[in-house]
Enzyme design. Structure first.
Site, short mmCIF file in Angstrom:
data_model
loop_
_atom_site.label_atom_id
_atom_site.label_comp_id
_atom_site.label_asym_id
_atom_site.label_seq_id
_atom_site.Cartn_x
_atom_site.Cartn_y
_atom_site.Cartn_z
N GLN A 33 0.88 -1.18 0.00
CA GLN A 33 0.00 0.00 0.00
C GLN A 33 0.91 1.21 0.00
OE1 GLN A 33 -3.17 1.04 -0.29
NE2 GLN A 33 -2.43 3.11 0.10
N GLU A 69 -6.59 2.90 -5.78
CA GLU A 69 -6.70 3.05 -7.23
C GLU A 69 -5.41 2.74 -7.99
OE1 GLU A 69 -6.77 5.39 -4.84
OE2 GLU A 69 -5.94 7.30 -5.52
N HIS A 82 -15.69 4.41 -7.64
CA HIS A 82 -14.77 5.38 -7.06
C HIS A 82 -13.33 5.13 -7.52
CE1 HIS A 82 -13.30 8.15 -3.86
NE2 HIS A 82 -12.24 7.34 -3.90
N GLU A 83 -12.88 3.91 -7.33
CA GLU A 83 -11.47 3.61 -7.69
C GLU A 83 -11.26 3.74 -9.20
OE1 GLU A 83 -9.78 3.80 -5.21
OE2 GLU A 83 -11.23 3.27 -3.67
N HIS A 98 -10.75 7.29 -10.29
CA HIS A 98 -9.38 7.77 -10.08
C HIS A 98 -8.51 7.59 -11.33
CE1 HIS A 98 -9.01 9.14 -5.96
NE2 HIS A 98 -9.50 8.02 -5.44
N GLU A 127 -9.39 13.37 -4.38
CA GLU A 127 -10.56 12.69 -3.81
C GLU A 127 -11.89 13.42 -4.05
OE1 GLU A 127 -10.44 9.69 -3.05
OE2 GLU A 127 -8.29 9.37 -2.74
N ASP A 171 -1.01 11.31 6.10
CA ASP A 171 -2.16 10.47 6.44
C ASP A 171 -3.14 11.21 7.35
OD1 ASP A 171 -3.21 7.90 5.93
OD2 ASP A 171 -2.80 7.32 7.99
N TYR A 219 -12.73 14.57 0.62
CA TYR A 219 -13.72 13.82 -0.15
C TYR A 219 -15.03 14.59 -0.28
CZ TYR A 219 -10.82 9.59 0.45
OH TYR A 219 -9.82 8.66 0.43
N LYS A 250 -11.67 2.23 8.21
CA LYS A 250 -12.94 2.95 8.33
C LYS A 250 -13.89 2.26 9.31
CE LYS A 250 -16.66 2.41 5.46
NZ LYS A 250 -17.54 2.65 4.32
N1 BES Z 1 -6.89 6.61 -2.54
C1 BES Z 1 -7.90 6.26 -1.57
C2 BES Z 1 -7.38 5.47 -0.41
C3 BES Z 1 -6.28 6.18 0.37
C4 BES Z 1 -6.42 7.48 0.74
C5 BES Z 1 -5.15 5.47 0.72
C6 BES Z 1 -5.41 8.10 1.44
C7 BES Z 1 -4.13 6.10 1.43
C8 BES Z 1 -4.26 7.41 1.78
C9 BES Z 1 -9.04 5.47 -2.22
O1 BES Z 1 -9.36 5.91 -3.52
C10 BES Z 1 -10.27 5.73 -1.39
O2 BES Z 1 -10.68 6.85 -1.32
N2 BES Z 1 -10.83 4.68 -0.81
C11 BES Z 1 -12.05 4.79 -0.06
C12 BES Z 1 -13.16 4.29 -0.96
C13 BES Z 1 -14.46 4.98 -0.80
C14 BES Z 1 -14.39 6.47 -0.82
C15 BES Z 1 -15.46 4.47 -1.84
C16 BES Z 1 -11.93 3.89 1.15
O3 BES Z 1 -10.95 3.14 1.24
O4 BES Z 1 -12.78 3.96 2.01
ZN ZN Z 2 -10.32 7.78 -3.51
#
Ligand code: BES
Ligand code: ZN
Length: 666
Positions: free
Chosen positions: A195, A327, A351-352, A355, A374, A433, A441, A613
């Site tokens: 990751q 993504e 979503h992905e 990207h 985002e 982070d 978002y 999450k």
């Molecule tokens: N790129 C992000 C995940 C991410 C963000 C990884 C910041 C590391 C640092 C990915 O596109 C994302 O937003 N994932 C969301 C999906 C959701 C918004 C549908 C997630 O993991 O919850």
């Molecule tokens: Zn995203």
């Protein structure tokens, strides 16, 4: 701050070459140079691949994007691209699943600028050697360690435009999660995935780890021959007898999008362009769940232009994957927790996929501009799902996101720390982070929704399409975007939107458009009936979607007695729900109302699922009471080895585990 609660920072600590009998000619017009023999094979391999091989016409040899780097100061990278910048990376890695180590070489094609030094990011890597193409050692120094890792500065003699670094990864490489067989779906073979976002690629590759620096790559990856490797690149669809896999990404991408997964995985197509990688026990479920993938890609194309990456595949990872999705170009990495059995959580794929335009084609220049990745992607995601599933679906998911946003902003304000409610962030000195919250978002989405409503969809779509074309394979700063928005859209349309207020000021401006969902209004009516004594099984819940159930669970009255919780569970079977969104929302209520009957399920959920999450709200509610904290400590001690470092870092901070042995200290 719920549906996407993990983003809430609850703690702000927080070449082209042709070969000819030993003669190597760099792409372009420079005279040929002779190189000593030992490293010729690998350097030639590197440069050769980057050039598309022999007999390729100059036009076909063009690698999209690398000449378009615009160098922006990035507070999260040691790279100084104006001095020297990589344009191609060539990896040759051996994956040792037992020792949990990657070892091999990274070779680079370099574009020289105004200095004699090239600076890489590294974090926890052991550097064995740094050599020039002629096999001589290049002098290098490793800098001090900080939360950004260590700078690797290499002196480049005049004319040198390639390097080979031999290295291996450290035991704590935070990008990598090594899983034992028991932590996988099939339970028979080990698994590895990476990751990279935001600044973790430097823990497995010495690289200029800045989203503003793009390069093409190729890789040779050797794995145990009972496993298969896939990357964010052209991928194998079948097992190799020798465990050696070759990859190519011939579009320039930033380091955070270089990704690798290794496991006992198989491939099944969805259509000609899309398909799924997963473990055997997951593959058919995943193919069924994501059956709309092909349609999603073509829908996205009708909106914002051609999908430029060739194939679009998804790999379903083991449940410890810390995100919903990532993504990685050509190959989205996804959590198995969206496989609900009813296709209700596939917006994640939209979503992905989105990207592939917002993020991978036009990329945030630094992590301070994260909202450009985002916010645009959430907007685009909703446009795709609206086409596929209709406006009511969209209203529900938009409203859930908006509620998350309002909660996140309220929490940040309550802590007296509203700085991160700005779209443009100031993350210098902090782990990026920590800035990756709902704000990027959902406030980002809200701004784009507002602009769309003011200029009309037709103009907005034309604008976005033009934007992705104009800036394809480039990075974008917030400032450049705002200028472009004014010049290309708002001014010609004679529309005023206080974009600067939205971007540079904290909070949510008054002109925010709050989504409305009639279906959620009906859910609220049923909650009221239940509150007034109607038994749960008599409520009008027929035909409810996952989102209506989420809304229901999130808006239950406070302080529910055991009998009331039992009434709900008996009627709707929440504790045994196979839908992780519904289950997580229910378990949160169980903690809030101290509903003992669900604690076994909570324990099981927290031990197997590592998606941040879900973890954050559950642990957060647990630690709020003394009894809950004791439960949380017990579960976490057992569950922690199952979590990826990004989730560990978050939950360590929450439970005060920093400084304990094996904890991640930043
Ligand atoms: N790129 C992000 C995940 C991410 C963000 C990884 C910041 C590391 C640092 C990915 O596109 C994302 O937003 N994932 C969301 C999906 C959701 C918004 C549908 C997630 O993991 O919850
Ligand atoms: Zn995203």
């Amino acid at each position: 701050m719920r549906f996407r609660q993990w983003r809430y920072p609850y703690r702000s600590a927080y070449l082209r070459a042709r070969t000819n009998a030993g003669v190597l000619v760099k792409c372009g017009t420079k005279p040929p140079m002779r190189y000593a023999s030992w490293s010729i094979a690998s350097v030639i391999a590197l440069l050769f691949t980057a050039c598309g091989g022999p007999g390729t016409s100059p036009a076909a040899q063009k690698r999209e994007g690398t000449d378009q780097n615009v160098h922006i100061m990035d507070p999260h990278s040691h790279a100084r691209p104006e001095e020297a910048v990589i344009t191609h990376l060539s990896l040759d890695l051996n994956v040792d699943m037992e020792a949990r180590r990657l070892k091999g070489t990274a070779a680079y094609a370099i574009n020289r600028g105004k200095g004699d030094t090239i600076r890489f990011d590294t974090d926890g890597l052991t550097i064995h050697s740094v050599k020039l193409a002629d096999g001589t050692d290049a002098p290098y120094t490793l800098g001090d360690t900080s939360f950004l890792g260590r700078e690797l500065a290499v002196k480049l003699p005049a004319g040198a435009d390639s390097l080979i670094i031999a290295y291996e990864t450290g035991p704590g490489a935070r990008a990598l999660q090594w899983l034992s067989p028991g932590q996988t779906a099939d339970k028979t073979k080990p698994f590895l995935f990476t990751q990279g976002q935001a600044i973790l690629t430097r823990t497995w590759i010495p690289v200029q780890d800045s989203p503003g620096i793009r390069f093409t790559y190729d890789a040779k990856v050797t794995v145990p021959n009972d496993l298969m490797a896939v990357m964010s690149a052209t991928n194998p669809q079948e097992r190799n007898a020798d465990g050696v896999y070759h990859f190519r990404m011939d579009k320039a991408i930033p380091a955070y999008l270089v990704a690798l997964a290794v496991g006992d995985i198989v491939f099944k197509p969805i259509d000609e362009r899309t398909g799924i990688y997963a473990e055997r026990t997951m593959i058919d479920k995943a193919v069924w769940e994501f059956a709309d993938m092909g349609k999603m890609v073509s829908t996205a194309e009708t909106l914002y232009g051609p999908y430029r990456w060739g194939r679009y595949d998804v790999i379903v990872l083991p449940p410890s994957f810390p995100f919903g999705g990532m993504e990685n170009p050509m190959l989205t990495f996804a959590t198995p927790t969206v496989i609900a059995g009813d296709r209700s959580l596939t917006a994640l794929i939209a979503h992905e996929l989105a990207h592939s335009w917002s993020g991978n084609l036009v990329t945030n220049a630094t992590w301070n501009d994260f909202w450009l990745n985002e916010g645009f992607t959430v907007y685009f995601e909703h446009r795709i799902t609206e086409e596929l599933y209709g406006p009511e679906y969209n209203a529900m998911t938009s409203l859930i996101g908006h509620q998350d946003l309002m909660n996140t902003v309220a929490d940040m304000e309550a802590k007296g720390d509203p700085g991160d409610t700005r779209l443009k962030l100031d993350l210098a000195g902090r782990d990026p982070d920590d800035g990756m919250t709902d704000v990027a978002y959902e406030k980002g989405f809200a701004l784009l929704r507002l602009v769309e409503s003011r200029v009309g969809r037709e103009k907005f779509d034309a604008f976005l399409r033009g934007y992705f074309d104009r800036y394809a394979f480039q990075s974008m700063t917030t400032e450049r975007f705002i200028t472009y928005l004014h010049e290309e859209l708002l001014d010609p349309a004679n529309v005023t939107v206080d974009v600067e207020r939205w971007v540079y000021q904290p909070g949510i401006p008054e002109d925010d458009i709050v989504p409305v969902s009639d279906r959620f209004t009906k859910v609220e009516e049923q909650i009221a009936r239940w509150g007034n004594g109607t038994p749960a099984k008599e409520l009008a819940t027929q035909g409810w979607s996952t989102f209506e159930w989420i809304h229901f669970l999130r808006h239950l009255p406070k302080g529910l007695e055991e009998g009331s919780m039992a009434d709900l569970d008996r009627s709707f079977g929440f504790t045994r729900s196979g839908n992780t969104e519904i289950l997580a929302a229910w378990l949160e209520q169980c903690i809030l109302n101290d509903y003992d009957a669900a604690y076994l399920r909570l324990d099981e959920f927290l031990r197997t699922v590592g998606r941040r999450k879900f973890l954050i709200p559950l642990y957060q509610e647990l630690v709020a009471t003394e009894k809950g904290r004791t439960i949380a400590e017990g579960i976490y001690a057992a569950a922690r080895p199952n979590y990826h470092s990004v989730s560990v870092r978050t939950i360590d901070a929450m439970l005060g585990w920093e400084g304990r042995q094996g904890s991640i200290t930043l």
